[in-house]
Every structure is written in C-alpha cells, then in structure tokens.
Design a protein around this motif. Structure first.
Motif, PDB file in Angstrom:
ATOM      1  N   THR A  29      -7.238   3.749  -2.726  1.00  0.00           N
ATOM      2  CA  THR A  29      -6.962   3.372  -1.384  1.00  0.00           C
ATOM      3  C   THR A  29      -7.046   1.841  -1.184  1.00  0.00           C
ATOM      4  O   THR A  29      -6.613   0.911  -0.522  1.00  0.00           O
ATOM      5  CB  THR A  29      -7.090   4.186  -0.140  1.00  0.00           C
ATOM      6  OG1 THR A  29      -8.450   4.243  -0.323  1.00  0.00           O
ATOM      7  CG2 THR A  29      -6.378   5.516  -0.519  1.00  0.00           C
ATOM      8  N   ARG A  30      -8.226   1.703  -1.447  1.00  0.00           N
ATOM      9  CA  ARG A  30      -8.863   0.085  -1.040  1.00  0.00           C
ATOM     10  C   ARG A  30      -8.044  -0.935  -2.061  1.00  0.00           C
ATOM     11  O   ARG A  30      -7.822  -1.899  -1.827  1.00  0.00           O
ATOM     12  CB  ARG A  30     -10.429   0.210  -0.827  1.00  0.00           C
ATOM     13  CG  ARG A  30     -10.877   0.718   0.175  1.00  0.00           C
ATOM     14  CD  ARG A  30     -12.467   0.730   0.133  1.00  0.00           C
ATOM     15  NE  ARG A  30     -12.740   1.363   1.557  1.00  0.00           N
ATOM     16  CZ  ARG A  30     -12.691   2.576   1.732  1.00  0.00           C
ATOM     17  NH1 ARG A  30     -11.980   3.391   1.314  1.00  0.00           N
ATOM     18  NH2 ARG A  30     -13.120   2.995   3.119  1.00  0.00           N
ATOM     19  N   LEU A  31      -7.997  -0.588  -3.389  1.00  0.00           N
ATOM     20  CA  LEU A  31      -7.210  -1.363  -4.370  1.00  0.00           C
ATOM     21  C   LEU A  31      -5.864  -1.520  -3.968  1.00  0.00           C
ATOM     22  O   LEU A  31      -5.385  -2.608  -4.168  1.00  0.00           O
ATOM     23  CB  LEU A  31      -7.409  -0.762  -5.791  1.00  0.00           C
ATOM     24  CG  LEU A  31      -8.647  -0.884  -6.506  1.00  0.00           C
ATOM     25  CD1 LEU A  31      -8.632  -0.143  -7.705  1.00  0.00           C
ATOM     26  CD2 LEU A  31      -9.074  -2.356  -6.826  1.00  0.00           C
ATOM     27  N   ALA A  32      -5.587  -0.530  -3.272  1.00  0.00           N
ATOM     28  CA  ALA A  32      -3.948  -0.593  -3.070  1.00  0.00           C
ATOM     29  C   ALA A  32      -3.522  -1.569  -1.985  1.00  0.00           C
ATOM     30  O   ALA A  32      -2.506  -2.006  -1.737  1.00  0.00           O
ATOM     31  CB  ALA A  32      -3.520   0.816  -2.448  1.00  0.00           C
ATOM     32  N   LYS A  33      -4.506  -1.957  -1.113  1.00  0.00           N
ATOM     33  CA  LYS A  33      -4.227  -3.075  -0.237  1.00  0.00           C
ATOM     34  C   LYS A  33      -3.907  -4.308  -0.789  1.00  0.00           C
ATOM     35  O   LYS A  33      -3.484  -5.325  -0.035  1.00  0.00           O
ATOM     36  CB  LYS A  33      -5.752  -3.220   0.613  1.00  0.00           C
ATOM     37  CG  LYS A  33      -6.057  -2.238   1.587  1.00  0.00           C
ATOM     38  CD  LYS A  33      -7.458  -2.237   2.133  1.00  0.00           C
ATOM     39  CE  LYS A  33      -7.729  -0.945   3.172  1.00  0.00           C
ATOM     40  NZ  LYS A  33      -8.893  -1.118   3.909  1.00  0.00           N
TER      41      LYS A  33
END
Length: 394
Positions: A29-33
């Motif tokens: 989810t953090r990479l997806a930012k």
C-alpha cells in the motif's frame, strides 16, 4: 520517497488481501502511493474446487482496487494441476502474462516481480519482470510442515532473485546458506499514528475487552504452533488474578496444541476474543495492560527467526511489553522486558503491572517512531532503484 523513475510492482503471496494485515499489505500500500501495484495469490489448485473461497470466486479473473492496490480476483475456471505438468505450466504462464499486463497498463517504467513466499517462485518468474525480488518474512524451511518443493523453490529464489530481503538477521543467515550474495535485512515496522492513537485518541475500551477484569495480559495475532501456549497456561495457573487475553484467530489444529488449547479454554482467567479487523485491533492494543511476544524458542524452530509485526505496534501504544528472547528484540531491551524461564516471565509481567515495566511510555513510543513502515518502505524502494540501476548498467 525519492524522486526517481517509477516502476510497477506485482506482489505475490498466499494470504487473502482482506485478511489480517501483514507486512505484505503494509509494504504494497505504501509503494502504491507512487507506483502502480498489483497483488495476487496466483490461482486456485484442482483440490480447491468446491471450497468456500472457490465457490465465491468469479468465473473469470478480474481486479479490484483496494487501498490503492489492484487486487487480483482469482478465476474459478483457471486451476493449477501440479500432477499434470503441461497443464500446470500453461496455467502459470497465463497468470504471469495477465498480471504483467495489468501492472504495465499505462506504465512506461520497469516492472518488479515482488515474491513474498517461495511457493510463488514459478509465478514470480512467469511475470517476466525486469527485476525479481524475494522478501522472506519467515524462516520457511523451519515450518513444521515445510515440503521438499518449498525448500527447493526458496533456494532457487535466493539464487536467482536480483534482490533478496529478509525480515530478520536469523532469516538472512539461513538464506545465506543457499548462496554467496548479499541478503538485505529489513525488519517489520509499525503504523505509528494508528497504534499510538494520534489520529483518534485512545478511544473507548472495546465492549468484549471491557468485560474482562484487569490486569489484562494480552497476546495479539493468530494462535499458531509458534506461540508458547504451554507457557501461557502455566502463567495463568500461577496467577489466577491476572486475565490472559488472546486477540486473533485460533489456527492450532493438531497434536499437543489441541490439548493445551482445551486446557486454556477451561481456565476462567483465559479469554479468546477472536479475530479483529485492522481498523478494530488498535483499540485492543491501547487498552491492554501488558502486551506479550510469547513465542516458543529453540534451535531450528520457525519462531526463532520471526520479526513480529506486533513488536513496534506494541511499542507505539506505549504499553509495557514482555518478550521471549527473539533476535529482533535484542536492540530494544531498554524499552521492553525479555524473559526465558517461568520465573522471569512472572517477574517481568508483575513489574509491568505494578511499576510500568522496562522503559517508559515516552521511550517506547520514541522507539516505535524510529521504526515505522514509512522508514521501512523508503529503504525497500531505495534498494529496488539500486538493483534496477545495476541491471541497466550490467
């Protein structure tokens, strides 16, 4: 995060995205930012037919966006068949091509195949990505039911991946037996704001927890073979005035574990509250009196190398922590208590209940702030950029 070339990611693991939040969801989810991220559990197997998840699956695979990640919905028609190699290879190839197409839709940068579990070696390769990453979150070879194939695929992943990451030094040392190459150690982290209550304050005591008399000595997470249930049963017998609480699913299903589980269930001061959603669980953390990392210890055990997600989540709440002598807690003994014998566990919990335990609320939370998921994912992203650059320069 650094302003560098975007890349797309295909994340692969066995867990359901909507299940308990693990490091997979936290990282992706953090990479997806900043990057396009797809998550998949691969496909069903022939033996999955007529199970609940298979019945609920769509006829054809699709993707649903959740938390910024494109989550793969497995097709009930696309079934792997390991005993029919030609069919199995064809299904794996189709899955890899489908995931690659979804991840690269509208993208011009490189593609990263990010494998969290050795069972996905073949699917991870079939994605045909520019970079293959293996992130070992457990000591898989020490699993009680690890198969020869799983050990074999982990060795191949370590040898063939462009970047290998381990969640603890113990896991890294095991992987280094398979290769002569660096293994990066990145422990798990914490969603500090959520567990410290900075977003919403401590909030009310959950109703089922409020019904339990204090002090509440709590273990969070699924109850598996790695949890020292024998220890907790002995502690509960020794201190009937303490309430021992389990918050999580019960996954012990064979042998001695069942006997101990029945013994725990019969104790009036032991309570099982079941699985809680990620949105719910922080309230339980913050209203426990002492939080435990009660793992079975011994050479070769799967628990020896674990990096519990709950470690930094516990510290973020500021509540006292008592832990088994895990490798990952060695650098934090100024903010938590470590115990080996029953006497040490009882003394450490007593000190936590009576005096607040090792460290202070402020020092525990300060330690958690240094170990957030934002810090961890920034390190992972930097390693990916470095590995991509190295391949481009090769």
């Amino acid at each position: 995060m650094a302003e560098q070339q975007d890349f797309a990611v295909v994340g692969l693991d066995v867990i359901d995205w909507d299940g308990p939040w693990m490091n997979r969801q936290q990282i992706l989810t953090r990479l997806a930012k900043q990057h396009r991220v797809v998550y998949s559990r691969g496909s069903f197997f022939l033996w999955d037919r007529f199970t609940g998840p298979w019945r609920a699956a769509p006829l054809f695979s699709s993707f649903i966006e959740k938390h910024g990640v494109q989550v793969h919905q497995r097709s009930k028609l696309q079934l792997r068949a390991p005993r029919i190699p030609e069919v199995d290879r064809l299904v794996i190839k189709r899955i890899g091509r489908n995931l690659r197409k979804k991840a690269l839709a509208g993208q011009s940068g490189p593609l990263v195949s990010y494998v969290f579990n050795p069972a996905f070696y073949r699917v991870g390769k079939a994605v045909n990505a520019d970079l293959l990453v293996y992130h070992a979150y457990d000591q898989f070879s020490a699993y009680p039911h690890a198969t020869e194939d799983e050990v074999h695929y982990e060795k191949k992943l370590v040898q063939e991946a462009d970047l290998v990451i381990a969640s603890s030094a113990t896991i890294a040392n095991t992987l280094l037996e398979y290769c002569d190459r660096p293994v990066e150690v990145i422990p798990n982290g914490a969603d500090y704001e959520r567990f410290a209550g900075k977003e919403s304050g401590p909030g009310p005591v959950p109703e089922d927890l409020a019904a339990i008399a204090g002090p509440r000595i709590t273990y969070f997470g699924n109850l598996t073979e790695k949890v020292d249930t024998d220890l907790i049963a002995r502690l509960a017998e020794a201190r009937p005035d303490w309430s021992f609480v389990f918050v999580g699913g019960v996954l012990i299903n064979a042998g001695k574990g069942n006997e101990v589980l029945r013994r725990l269930e019969a104790m009036p001061n032991v309570h099982f509250l079941g699985h809680k959603t990620y949105d719910e669980v922080a309230g339980y953390y913050r209203h426990s009196d002492v939080n435990l990392l009660a793992y079975r210890m011994g050479e070769g055990l799967w628990s020896e190398g674990c990096s519990p997600l709950k470690l930094y989540e516990y510290l973020a709440t500021g509540k006292p922590v008592v832990s088994a002598r895990l490798q990952v807690v060695e650098d934090h003994e100024d903010v938590l208590a470590v115990a080996s014998t029953d006497e040490e566990w009882l003394a450490a919990i007593e000190d936590a209940v009576t005096n607040g335990g090792v460290g202070s609320k402020a020092s525990r939370q300060a330690e958690a702030r240094k170990n957030t998921w934002e810090v961890r994912v920034a390190a992972i992203e930097a390693l990916i950029h470095k590995a991509l650059q190295a391949k481009q320069n090769a």
